[in-house]
Write a protein that holds these residues in place. Structure first.
Motif, PDB file in Angstrom:
ATOM      1  N   SER A  13      45.279 -39.217   6.265  1.00 26.41           N
ATOM      2  CA  SER A  13      46.758 -40.052   6.104  1.00 26.41           C
ATOM      3  C   SER A  13      46.260 -41.517   6.523  1.00 26.41           C
ATOM      4  CB  SER A  13      48.020 -39.502   6.723  1.00 26.41           C
ATOM      5  OG  SER A  13      47.877 -39.777   8.099  1.00 26.41           O
ATOM      6  N   LEU A  14      47.035 -42.507   6.037  1.00 24.10           N
ATOM      7  CA  LEU A  14      46.718 -43.927   6.342  1.00 24.10           C
ATOM      8  C   LEU A  14      48.397 -44.535   6.415  1.00 24.10           C
ATOM      9  CD1 LEU A  14      43.930 -46.179   5.363  1.00 24.10           C
ATOM     10  CD2 LEU A  14      46.319 -46.964   5.028  1.00 24.10           C
ATOM     11  N   ASN A  15      48.650 -45.350   7.650  1.00 26.48           N
ATOM     12  CA  ASN A  15      49.805 -46.301   7.556  1.00 26.48           C
ATOM     13  C   ASN A  15      49.420 -47.504   8.342  1.00 26.48           C
ATOM     14  OD1 ASN A  15      52.549 -46.608   7.591  1.00 26.48           O
ATOM     15  ND2 ASN A  15      52.581 -45.574   9.466  1.00 26.48           N
ATOM     16  N   PHE A  31      52.026 -50.125   0.323  1.00 30.48           N
ATOM     17  CA  PHE A  31      50.837 -51.293   0.259  1.00 30.48           C
ATOM     18  C   PHE A  31      49.962 -50.712  -1.010  1.00 30.48           C
ATOM     19  CE2 PHE A  31      49.637 -47.720   3.070  1.00 30.48           C
ATOM     20  CZ  PHE A  31      48.398 -47.293   2.509  1.00 30.48           C
ATOM     21  N   LYS A  32      49.128 -51.735  -1.325  1.00 26.77           N
ATOM     22  CA  LYS A  32      48.222 -51.368  -2.451  1.00 26.77           C
ATOM     23  C   LYS A  32      46.626 -51.388  -1.800  1.00 26.77           C
ATOM     24  CE  LYS A  32      46.236 -53.589  -6.600  1.00 26.77           C
ATOM     25  NZ  LYS A  32      46.080 -54.795  -7.359  1.00 26.77           N
ATOM     26  N   SER A  33      45.967 -50.390  -2.226  1.00 27.06           N
ATOM     27  CA  SER A  33      44.652 -50.082  -1.976  1.00 27.06           C
ATOM     28  C   SER A  33      43.733 -50.675  -3.010  1.00 27.06           C
ATOM     29  CB  SER A  33      44.334 -48.623  -1.373  1.00 27.06           C
ATOM     30  OG  SER A  33      42.897 -48.804  -1.020  1.00 27.06           O
ATOM     31  N   PHE A  56      49.668 -55.653   1.419  1.00 30.38           N
ATOM     32  CA  PHE A  56      51.374 -55.392   1.657  1.00 30.38           C
ATOM     33  C   PHE A  56      51.849 -56.858   1.723  1.00 30.38           C
ATOM     34  CE2 PHE A  56      48.574 -55.545   5.530  1.00 30.38           C
ATOM     35  CZ  PHE A  56      49.204 -56.353   6.244  1.00 30.38           C
ATOM     36  N   PRO A  57      53.325 -56.574   1.467  1.00 33.05           N
ATOM     37  CA  PRO A  57      54.047 -57.940   1.631  1.00 33.05           C
ATOM     38  C   PRO A  57      54.201 -58.568   3.053  1.00 33.05           C
ATOM     39  CG  PRO A  57      55.467 -55.774   1.184  1.00 33.05           C
ATOM     40  CD  PRO A  57      54.199 -55.558   1.472  1.00 33.05           C
TER      41      PRO A  57
END
Length: 97
Positions: A13-15, A31-33, A56-57
């Motif tokens: 997981s990634l946050n 977010f976009k990767s 991300f924003p």
């Protein structure tokens, strides 16, 4: 990320979080990767020496952190069954677009 090894190198997981003015950490939200993150945490689908751009924003902050849960790969050898796992990040940068 660095080299994949038997006991580490990829995540489940990634946050992404930013530090608020009140000293608490907050999620940046969606977010976009680029490229897309692997759709599975199975070792055979993980790219070694991968580079990701995470967008991300915009946030106004003095701190950004990336939280990842390391994947623990089962091992056939009885002495290495319950070893610790790790994730290697060779470089992390934060930029304003």
């Amino acid at each position: 990320m660095g080299c994949l090894e038997e006991f580490g190198g990829w995540f489940t997981s990634l946050n992404i979080q930013y530090l608020g003015n009140d000293g608490h950490w907050y999620d940046v939200g969606k977010f976009k990767s680029t490229p897309a993150l692997p759709e599975t945490d199975i070792v055979f689908f993980q790219p070694p020496f991968a580079q990701y751009v995470l967008e991300f924003p915009a946030v106004k902050t003095k701190g950004i952190r990336v939280l990842m849960d390391a994947k623990v790969q089962e091992h056939w050898h009885k002495y290495t069954k319950n070893v610790s796992s790790f994730i290697s990040i060779t470089e992390l940068g934060v930029y304003e677009k």
